[in-house]
Enzyme design. Structure first.
Site, PDB file in Angstrom:
ATOM      1  N   SER A  38       0.648  -1.217  -0.103  1.00  0.00           N
ATOM      2  CA  SER A  38      -0.101   0.030   0.380  1.00  0.00           C
ATOM      3  C   SER A  38       0.522   1.605  -0.265  1.00  0.00           C
ATOM      4  CB  SER A  38      -0.897  -0.164   1.610  1.00  0.00           C
ATOM      5  OG  SER A  38      -1.777   1.139   1.461  1.00  0.00           O
ATOM      6  N   ASP A  59      -1.585   1.016  -4.039  1.00  0.00           N
ATOM      7  CA  ASP A  59      -1.862   0.592  -4.519  1.00  0.00           C
ATOM      8  C   ASP A  59      -3.080   0.893  -5.355  1.00  0.00           C
ATOM      9  OD1 ASP A  59      -2.831   0.499  -1.759  1.00  0.00           O
ATOM     10  OD2 ASP A  59      -3.153  -1.111  -1.926  1.00  0.00           O
ATOM     11  N   ASP A  88      -5.467   1.670  -3.277  1.00  0.00           N
ATOM     12  CA  ASP A  88      -7.719   1.643  -3.138  1.00  0.00           C
ATOM     13  C   ASP A  88      -8.155   2.621  -2.364  1.00  0.00           C
ATOM     14  OD1 ASP A  88      -5.541   1.711  -1.287  1.00  0.00           O
ATOM     15  OD2 ASP A  88      -6.949  -0.443  -0.393  1.00  0.00           O
ATOM     16  N   ASP A 110      -3.306   5.785  -3.658  1.00  0.00           N
ATOM     17  CA  ASP A 110      -2.213   5.928  -2.849  1.00  0.00           C
ATOM     18  C   ASP A 110      -1.501   4.832  -3.415  1.00  0.00           C
ATOM     19  OD1 ASP A 110      -3.814   3.429  -2.476  1.00  0.00           O
ATOM     20  OD2 ASP A 110      -3.758   3.390  -0.510  1.00  0.00           O
TER      21      ASP A 110
END
Length: 498
Positions: A119, A272, A274, A270
């Site tokens: 992440s 990743d 999501d 961010d």
């Protein structure tokens, strides 16, 4: 068994396999050997349900696996896939994807999944987000503890290999275009007014998904959007800034670019992709609570038009405006603890149409009850482009109250600091003067009579910190409550950590 590592070569799996995901340093905590063992354990515990793989079965279960742009991803994915295959599981690798892209694949194919990402963490980290079929989460209480224990066994004794004819096969599949088409089927952006949109991907997976969903990169028709890209080059070393929009310094380039280009809106993803943060035309951040209210009302209106009742989930430190507006619109607002696992559990339990968090995670029933920053961004674009007012005016309608944001205080004695606050606001105020609950930390509410305010004080799970959030009817009241509570919390020797 030859080549089996000694006990002192087995990493601390408690530090690696956490309550909700796998997250650690590469290679000291997470390397190919550990990834293979986790893959095998995931196959046995989650995919096979704890039962021994059936010998001679004509069909094998399937797991879909993807990864973000981190350099260590491909090697870790290959090892994880090898562990699954060794335990009789077929693997479909979808390659580079966002976390919500992996959730889409898990939901659309109705198979378990594994997303290799850390992440927003720095470049030296990687990790794995695991899910069951239909993108249902795997956490400490839903199989991850068992995966950790079996991983330890497999690191000590080796991963048991099934006979060659019973092992799984590994194949590759590109689902990016399917993911983009699916999202476009949920929000129609074709008829909105033209918008100029600056997007900061932070060298993360937004640089992969934004051109496909909001542009023509997946072969879909052009939308009335002019995308101004910032840091779309996939680079897991994050050369420009950390891919963590929750930190204000990581938004500065986007804020400046929105003003420079005269854009209507800015979006920050961010690592990743999501989570999505929103910037208005002046370069000012729009509160995730305002986005929760805006998107929630859109989903509630759609449900009402279809003749259905609706439930929306929000965590307890989102603004009071969220339940106020949703309840007024005829929805039921359900308040839950902070943390995506709690939101997802409540989403599924209530079959809620939408859920939002202060951290800019947004969850949708129509996206397998999972979180997707891209779908939330599309709702904001649809709302902005469906009327003539600028985003700042639109957002103001969803944030009538004053909020402190989260303030962290490092204290020597967390229980004692909390006790001082309880004494002052609960005991000394007297019964009935305030409402108190301990759903997640200490929440004290004085909202039914003026002056209206509430605060929540939560302890960190890992550090001697107390986290304070305050909201009030106006700035003066908010500042007074904030300062009074902080004085109690920080009495004695303390160190502020904003």
């Amino acid at each position: 068994m030859a080549g089996v590592p000694a006990d002192d070569l087995i990493p601390d799996l408690t530090a690696l396999i956490k309550a909700y995901d796998v997250r650690g340093l590469v290679p000291s905590q997470l390397d190919a050997r550990v990834s293979r063992a986790i893959g095998a354990a995931f196959g046995d515990v989650v995919v096979h349900g704890g039962a021994r793989p059936a010998a001679g079965s004509a069909s094998r279960p399937v797991v879909v696996v993807g990864n973000d742009m981190r350099e260590s991803g491909p090697e870790l994915v290959a090892a994880f896939a090898g562990g699954l295959a060794a335990r009789g599981v077929d693997v479909v690798r979808i390659g580079l994807c966002s976390t919500d892209g992996l959730y889409y694949a898990s939901g659309a194919l109705d198979v378990p999944g594994a997303m290799f990402t850390a992440s927003h963490n720095p470049a030296e980290y990687n990790g794995i987000k695991l899910c069951r079929a239909g993108a249902r989460p795997v956490g400490q209480d839903t199989g991850l503890a068992e995966v950790r224990d079996l991983t330890r066994t497999y690191l000590a004794d080796g991963v048991p290999e099934l006979p060659a004819q019973e092992r799984g096969h590994v194949s590759d599949r590109d689902v990016l275009a399917d993911y983009a088409r699916f999202l476009r089927s949920l929000v129609d952006l074709g008829g909105i007014r033209p918008l100029k949109v600056v997007v900061d991907a932070g060298n993360g997976m937004g640089g992969h998904t934004v051109p496909a969903v909001l542009g023509t990169g997946a072969g879909l028709p052009a939308l009335p959007l002019e995308i101004v890209p910032l840091y779309f080059e996939l680079d897991g070393s994050f050369p420009n800034h950390e891919a963590n929009p929750l930190e204000p310094e990581n938004l500065r380039d986007l804020q400046a670019a929105v003003v420079e280009h005269g854009a209507d809106i800015g979006l920050a993803f961010d690592g990743d992709a999501d989570r999505c943060f929103v910037i208005d035309e002046h370069g000012d951040p729009v509160s995730p609570s305002a986005i929760t209210a805006l998107v929630g009302l859109r989903e509630v209106e759609r449900e009402r038009a279809a003749g259905r009742d609706s439930i929306v989930i929000h965590n307890l430190i989102t603004s009071q405006v969220v339940p106020d507006l949703l309840t007024a619109a005829g929805a039921r607002a359900v308040r839950t603890r902070v943390g995506h696992s709690f939101i997802k559990a409540e989403m599924a339990a209530h079959e809620a149409v939408f859920g939002g968090e202060h951290s800019a995670h947004y969850y949708f029933r129509d996206f397998f009850f999972a979180d997707t920053g891209m779908l939330a961004a599309m709702h904001v674009l649809a709302a902005l482009g469906g009327q003539d007012a600028p985003l700042s005016a639109l957002a103001d309608a969803y944030m009538p109250y004053s909020a402190s944001g989260e303030i962290n205080s490092r204290v020597d004695d967390v229980p004692a600091a909390r006790a001082r606050v309880v004494q002052a606001y609960v005991t000394d105020e007297g019964a009935g003067a305030v409402e108190v609950d301990e759903l997640d930390g200490l929440t004290v509410r004085h909202w039914d009579t003026t002056p209206r305010w509430w605060f929540n004080l939560r302890a960190s799970n890992t550090e001697p910190l107390l986290r304070l959030n305050v909201e009030a009817q106006d700035e003066d009241i908010m500042e007074k409550v904030r300062d009074d509570v902080l004085t109690l919390v920080r009495a004695g020797v303390e160190k502020e950590s904003e």
